[in-house]
Structures are given as structure tokens and as C-alpha cells.
Design a protein around this motif. Sequence first.
Motif, PDB file in Angstrom:
ATOM      1  N   ALA A 160       0.838  -1.200   0.000  1.00 59.28           N
ATOM      2  CA  ALA A 160       0.000   0.000   0.000  1.00 59.28           C
ATOM      3  C   ALA A 160       0.871   1.247   0.000  1.00 59.28           C
ATOM      4  O   ALA A 160       1.952   1.269   0.593  1.00 59.28           O
ATOM      5  CB  ALA A 160      -0.915  -0.012   1.220  1.00 59.28           C
ATOM      6  N   SER A 161       0.388   2.301  -0.661  1.00 60.82           N
ATOM      7  CA  SER A 161       1.131   3.566  -0.715  1.00 60.82           C
ATOM      8  C   SER A 161       1.153   4.212   0.669  1.00 60.82           C
ATOM      9  O   SER A 161       0.436   3.796   1.574  1.00 60.82           O
ATOM     10  CB  SER A 161       0.464   4.509  -1.710  1.00 60.82           C
ATOM     11  N   VAL A 162       1.995   5.233   0.815  1.00 68.93           N
ATOM     12  CA  VAL A 162       2.050   5.979   2.069  1.00 68.93           C
ATOM     13  C   VAL A 162       0.661   6.492   2.419  1.00 68.93           C
ATOM     14  O   VAL A 162       0.192   6.377   3.556  1.00 68.93           O
ATOM     15  CB  VAL A 162       3.054   7.146   1.940  1.00 68.93           C
ATOM     16  N   MET A 163      -0.037   7.037   1.399  1.00 73.03           N
ATOM     17  CA  MET A 163      -1.380   7.564   1.648  1.00 73.03           C
ATOM     18  C   MET A 163      -2.300   6.497   2.222  1.00 73.03           C
ATOM     19  O   MET A 163      -2.959   6.697   3.235  1.00 73.03           O
ATOM     20  CB  MET A 163      -1.940   8.119   0.322  1.00 73.03           C
TER      21      MET A 163
ATOM     22  N   LYS B 140     -13.653   7.612   1.691  1.00 75.50           N
ATOM     23  CA  LYS B 140     -12.328   7.727   1.107  1.00 75.50           C
ATOM     24  C   LYS B 140     -11.830   9.177   1.032  1.00 75.50           C
ATOM     25  O   LYS B 140     -10.710   9.481   1.443  1.00 75.50           O
ATOM     26  CB  LYS B 140     -12.330   7.100  -0.290  1.00 75.50           C
ATOM     27  N   SER B 141     -12.664  10.079   0.491  1.00 77.88           N
ATOM     28  CA  SER B 141     -12.181  11.455   0.300  1.00 77.88           C
ATOM     29  C   SER B 141     -11.872  12.092   1.659  1.00 77.88           C
ATOM     30  O   SER B 141     -10.871  12.784   1.819  1.00 77.88           O
ATOM     31  CB  SER B 141     -13.231  12.286  -0.441  1.00 77.88           C
ATOM     32  N   GLU B 142     -12.716  11.795   2.636  1.00 75.35           N
ATOM     33  CA  GLU B 142     -12.526  12.386   3.962  1.00 75.35           C
ATOM     34  C   GLU B 142     -11.254  11.853   4.616  1.00 75.35           C
ATOM     35  O   GLU B 142     -10.428  12.615   5.125  1.00 75.35           O
ATOM     36  CB  GLU B 142     -13.749  12.039   4.825  1.00 75.35           C
ATOM     37  N   ARG B 143     -11.077  10.516   4.566  1.00 73.21           N
ATOM     38  CA  ARG B 143      -9.914   9.954   5.251  1.00 73.21           C
ATOM     39  C   ARG B 143      -8.625  10.367   4.566  1.00 73.21           C
ATOM     40  O   ARG B 143      -7.595  10.556   5.212  1.00 73.21           O
ATOM     41  CB  ARG B 143     -10.029   8.436   5.386  1.00 73.21           C
ATOM     42  N   GLU B 144      -8.665  10.540   3.246  1.00 71.47           N
ATOM     43  CA  GLU B 144      -7.434  10.951   2.565  1.00 71.47           C
ATOM     44  C   GLU B 144      -7.092  12.399   2.875  1.00 71.47           C
ATOM     45  O   GLU B 144      -5.918  12.763   2.938  1.00 71.47           O
ATOM     46  CB  GLU B 144      -7.561  10.701   1.064  1.00 71.47           C
ATOM     47  N   ALA B 145      -8.126  13.215   3.087  1.00 76.98           N
ATOM     48  CA  ALA B 145      -7.857  14.607   3.483  1.00 76.98           C
ATOM     49  C   ALA B 145      -7.190  14.635   4.853  1.00 76.98           C
ATOM     50  O   ALA B 145      -6.187  15.345   5.065  1.00 76.98           O
ATOM     51  CB  ALA B 145      -9.160  15.391   3.491  1.00 76.98           C
ATOM     52  N   ILE B 146      -7.715  13.828   5.787  1.00 74.28           N
ATOM     53  CA  ILE B 146      -7.117  13.783   7.123  1.00 74.28           C
ATOM     54  C   ILE B 146      -5.690  13.244   7.038  1.00 74.28           C
ATOM     55  O   ILE B 146      -4.749  13.803   7.607  1.00 74.28           O
ATOM     56  CB  ILE B 146      -7.960  12.890   8.060  1.00 74.28           C
ATOM     57  N   ALA B 147      -5.524  12.150   6.278  1.00 71.47           N
ATOM     58  CA  ALA B 147      -4.200  11.534   6.159  1.00 71.47           C
ATOM     59  C   ALA B 147      -3.207  12.524   5.561  1.00 71.47           C
ATOM     60  O   ALA B 147      -2.067  12.622   6.026  1.00 71.47           O
ATOM     61  CB  ALA B 147      -4.286  10.267   5.316  1.00 71.47           C
ATOM     62  N   ALA B 148      -3.653  13.275   4.547  1.00 74.92           N
ATOM     63  CA  ALA B 148      -2.744  14.226   3.903  1.00 74.92           C
ATOM     64  C   ALA B 148      -2.230  15.246   4.904  1.00 74.92           C
ATOM     65  O   ALA B 148      -1.051  15.618   4.884  1.00 74.92           O
ATOM     66  CB  ALA B 148      -3.469  14.926   2.753  1.00 74.92           C
ATOM     67  N   LYS B 149      -3.110  15.673   5.813  1.00 74.39           N
ATOM     68  CA  LYS B 149      -2.691  16.643   6.823  1.00 74.39           C
ATOM     69  C   LYS B 149      -1.585  16.048   7.699  1.00 74.39           C
ATOM     70  O   LYS B 149      -0.569  16.693   7.945  1.00 74.39           O
ATOM     71  CB  LYS B 149      -3.891  17.043   7.682  1.00 74.39           C
TER      72      LYS B 149
END
Lengths: 250, 289, 264
Positions: free
Chosen positions: C101-104, C118-127
Amino acid sequence: MTLYGYRLPAMSSLILWGLLWEAIGQMEVSFFVPPLSEVIVTLFEVVQTSAFQKALWETAYAFLAGVFFSIVIGIPTGILMGKNRLIDELLLPWVNIFLSVPLTALVPVLMVLFGFGMTSIIITTTLFAIWIIILNARVGVMQINRSLVDMARSFGASPWDAFVKIYFWAALPEILGGVRIGIIRAVKGVIIGQLLISIVGFGALFELYSNNFLMSHFWAVLLVLFALAFSISELLAMLERRVAYYAAKR
Amino acid sequence: MTDQSQRTLATAASQGRPPLTKPARRDFFGRLTPALVKHRPLVLKLVSAAVVFGAWEIAGRIPVSYAFPTFIESMAALWSMTVDGSLFVAYGETLKPLVVGILISTFIGVAVGMWIGLAKWADWLFSPIFIVMQAAPLAALIPLLVMIYGIGLTSKVFVVCIMAMPVIVLNTAGAVRNTPSSFIEMGQSFLASRAEVIGKIILPAASPVIFSGLRLGVSAGFIGAILAELKITPTGVGDIISYSRSVADYASMYAAIFSIIVLAVVFLNLLERIELTLFEGNARGYASD
Amino acid sequence: MAMPQTKPAPVATTDIAVSARSVSKTYGETEALRDMTIEFPRGQLTSLLGPSGCGKTTLLKIIAGLLEPNSGTIEVNGKPVTGPGEDRAFVFQDFALLPWASVMRNVAFGLELRGVAKSEREAIAAKYIADVGLKGFEKSFPHELSGGMRQRVGLARALSVNADVLLMDEPFSAVDEQTRRKFQEDLLSLVQNENKTFIFVTHSIEEAVYVSDQIALLLPRPSRVSEIIRPSGLRMKDVDNIRRDPEYLDTVDRIWALLRSYVE
């Protein structure tokens, strides 16, 4: 697996399966499955017949000869491939191909080239065993720890000394792993060869029993064969473990 | 923090990996051969193929045996079989038991293997059977299968299954058992359900070894399929081999065998493609530490 | 710079986030923990320090709910622990990153398991990826990162689920010394800025004294809490000066004197 806190031995479930076999046989579900007890009784009769002993001897001979050739040719080839990049690149594609293609298709060629006899069966056996032995010897040599090679050179070891005293031993666990798998493949190869060239060894015996519907004879021979194959593989695994102790610590 | 990690990456690139510009290679005559160097693996593969096929051609011309046609004769026979379509008809026959058998072995084998890997009692009950099957020359069962199921498709599918299944089951079970325990603990600590742990952690972690089991299984299945055609009833490619042998048309016989080997290689490469499509991470190598 | 020793002990004013009461754990014949009682104050970093075999990782895994104690209870925010929970997140010694799996996806994995879209968790993860300094590496895979960067991914994953308690099992033992020092500095600012409770297992005396508000010294055979040490003056120092501080040096010496007889 533990039962009421008691650890059951690893292969003990085979007893259960044996009992199931006996039960199915006793219920006469199928003509083709005689009870295990009957098969075992037949087994003791069969092993005393000269036909069985002849088949066993012919099989053992072809098997040992095949294993011998595959080891004697396979290990040096593999080591050479591991040490020489040009040879490696020339041979590796073919080794990989023959490792996984259906070698059964080659048996008819062997039959027309070498006749319907022992030679063809020995070559079949060799062809089944040799590729994995080559491949493992190659990997074994290639993964030798760089600092071991440097150590040999820093102490001024001659190429031959380095080879005999260091490289061979450093690659031994992989080489033996390859030999073990090769031998298991050789067992399969020798039987496949005999089935296709069905006038020698167990191939002839199976033909005889199945044509005469001697079911318990057939199962008895199968049982002997499977037990022998399994013992060989377990014995080799045990030997390998005795060498593998240092494999993990390199 | 950001520049720290980028520095780490930069040093890794400058120290850990070999420099990108290798010293130019020279051929036997001391000339620079950049094109040859660039395509060295491919060139050597072609050279190696040329050597082997050349040796085949020469051996056929001597000839080493009355039953040893030249490479060109064999390829001509292969071409005529391809053109008149008989090769495709034959493979239509051969691939039937092979594909059916491999599909059955894959689904049952992976399922049983997962079960063995996950449940201790299933391990105790079923592992010994597959361990013995793995070591035993199962081809010896063929005469029995013929007696029970006759000489039709069923027997052939069975042969493929018994050859292919053990290695698939044992590889799957071993891979599932060897999933790093910290992966599973990680899942549990983030409240993964049992199904999520299996589907999102254990299965992808085990997939490379499962697929190597499938490759071995397919290769064993091929052995079984050809064995069945040669031993049980001559159909498909097995029929071409047996028939052309009986009428001494050796070029066709070698051509058929050659085509099987090519087909097996193509089939195994296809499987690798499937693996990379399903689990694209598998190609990226593994961070082992 | 004043009053390094006379700072009022913070333990009286803070409440207890995690407590272990007479926890015992045996593996077959081996006794890993016996009757262990220890409390972890909220918003602080507590180290579990001790020689190998003293049961520090076992205790951490019991707090995480990954292991079940034979007897005794763990309470987090006053509620008894029966298994893993949303209030705790774990940072693994070997990172436990999914290699496929990627870092993201790795960072978002905890949220993925909690069913966050997905969109929500990736926004949190990106932060959090940006917070740990890995911006730009979202699409990388673990094997493309250095050991230190991998542990940053593991840390971001644990932070992204926003748990009250962070459990860290020798998180810096698999990274090189320089990276480790940087990590320790970052950890100090993390403890200061996030109002989370940290439980930190380590076998390095210097590391424990450097990063901890409270050090629980664990001793083996039978495993027990031998002493609770609070290096009270160090937290007010600038990170660059801690290692020169007399209290730092004295504490390290004192712990070594206590431990030395347990080292084979």
C-alpha cells in the motif's frame, strides 16, 4: 492441535483418515475402494512376489541413476552460472523454461530416440530433477555474503581454495534444498516415465493389476509407493535441517 | 522535518545506489557498443536461442537419429498445422480439462489453504493429506481414475486437479500462517473485524506466495493434462503426438511438443500479468525490515 | 532558568488517563508480569524502561488490548479495557506498514478500518503526512523510504485516528542514531502541542530521560515497577540544552546504577 490440553502429534490425523477409509471399504460403497485392512493384508503378499521385487528394483535403479546424473551435472552447472554472468544469461532462460513446462510431452521424443527401455526412463527422471538443482545451486552461490568473499581474498586464498573451503559450504544449504526438491521431483518423474513406457517397473505392474481388476493389489502397491516417497522426502528434510542450522546465521 | 527527510532521501540516492552512468563497455575488438550494452539481456536471450536452435538444426541434418528432424522441418510442420487450423482444434481439446481442472484447483485449493492456515484443527486434519500428496507420485493414480471414471473428460480433469492442488493448498496455508504478526496486531489495534484482517491484511500479505503456488500448480496441471492425453486417450495435442509418432511423421511430433512448451510459457506469463493486475503492490518489491 | 528542582509536581493537578491495577500475565510457565500497578497521567509522556525480559512490551500490548492479562484490570479514561479501542493507537517497533500500500493508504488505513469515506480519510491523512514531514511522498511505497521515514508513516497513521492515548513500542529502535535524535526532539514538541497521553517503551536510558515526564523503571524476575522517576526540571529547558543539564546526567547515572546489576 491440542485436545484437552494434550498436544496431538503432527501426522496423527492420518490414523483418522485410515479409519475413514476402512469404514468406507467395509460399507462397500465402491468396488474400487476395498477396506484398508484388506489392502494391508494384500500388501504383505504383494511385496513377496517376484514381480513386485523386480519392479521395485527397476524403479530404484532408474531413480538412483537419474538422481545421480542430475546432481553431478546440475550442481556444477548451477555454481558456474552463479559465478559467471555470461553463462548465466545464456542458460537461465532455458533453465526457467524447463523448470515449469510439461516435461511429460518430451517423453514420446525420448521413446523414439532411446527406445522403450531403461535409458528413456533414466533420462525422464533426470529431466524432472535437474532444473531445480541447477537453479538452487546458482542462487546459493549468488547470495554468498559479500564479506565472506572479501575475507577469502584478503587472506589470499587461491580460487580453488576459496571454492572448496568457502563457496561450496556457504552455498550448501541452498544446494541441499535444491537436491531435496529435485529428488522429490525425480520420484514423480520415474513413475511418470514408467506409466508412459508401461512395460517396465511399476508401470507394468499397474497395467497388470488394473487390467485384471485386482483392486487391493493396486492399492497395496500405491500405498508402498506413497509411503516410500513420503519417507524419502521426510528423511531429506531432516538432513536439510541439520545443515540449515547455520543457514540462518550467515 | 521536511528538509530532513528529503536530505535522507538525497543521501540514499547518492550513496546507496550505483551511479547511473556506467563506464561504457567495449566489445571483443575494443569498440564501444552502446546499443549492444543497452539491450544486453535481450541480445543474450536471442544469442542463446540461436545457439540452441542452431544446434538442433545441425543435429537434425547429420542426422543424429532417423527420428530427429531438423529445426526448420519442425517449424514448417508447425506452420502447416497452424495454417490448416488442426493445431487450434487440438488445443481446444487439450485446454478443456486443463482450464477446468486449474480453475477448480485454484478455488478449492486457495480456500482450503486459507482454512488450514487460519484454523489449527483444520491444519491438523488436512495438512498431512496434502503433505503426503505433495511428496507422492500421484500420477500412479491415473490407471485407477480411468477404471472409476472412464476415459472421458472427468478423468482428465481429475488428473489435472490431483497434480495441481497440493502445492496450491500448501503454499496458501504456509503464506497465511507466516503473515507477520505485527501486521495482524496493527489491524486489531485499529479495530479491524476478523473479515477485514483476512481480506485487507492476510490475503494481500500472502498473495505473492499464493501466486507462486498457483504458478507451480499450473505447471503441475500442465504435466497432468499432457500425461492424461498420452496415457488415457489420445485427444488434442496428445493425439497429434501419438498419431504422428505412429506414422513416423517426426517433424509434426516435434512441432506439437514445441507448441506445448511455448503454450506453457505463455500461460505462466499470463498468470504473472493477472497477479500484477490484482495485486499491483507485489511488483514493487518488499520492505523487509 | 530558575528553580529547576522546586517546580510544583504536576501529578497532583493532572488526572490519570490510563491505569493498570495488579496486572499479571504468564506465557505457559514463564511469568511475564506479576501484580503490576502503575498510573499514566493525562497529557504526559511516560516511559516504560527496563532490561529485556522485564515485560515492558507485554504491558504495552495489554494496555492496547492486543493481549489479555491473566488477572488485573486496565482502565482508560475510567473505562475498563476489554480489547483494542478507538481511544488508543499503537506505533510498532517494526513499523507494521503494509508493503503493498502507498504511504497515503497506509496512513489512512486506521480510518479506512473505521469506515471513514475515502475522500474524507485521505484529506485527514494528507494533513498528518504533511505534519510528520512527508509531504510529496503520498504516492511512495514503504520500500522506497528510509527507516526513519517509514516510522514517520507509522506515526502519522497512529495520529490520524485521533486517539487519546498513543502507545509506542520501541518506535525508534530500528532507525539510525541521527534520525533517532531528530525523532526525540519532534516527539517532545508533539507531547507539548497535542493533548495526548503517550506511553513509550524503550530500553535506552538516555532516550527515556530525554523524552519523558515520568519514567517507570521495570525490573525482571519477577517483573515489577521498581521506581517511578520524574525528571521535573527538564521539560522547561530548551531541547538543545537538555543533554547538558546536571539533572539529565544525574538521572541517567542513577538509573544505570539501578539497572546495572540486571544486565547479563
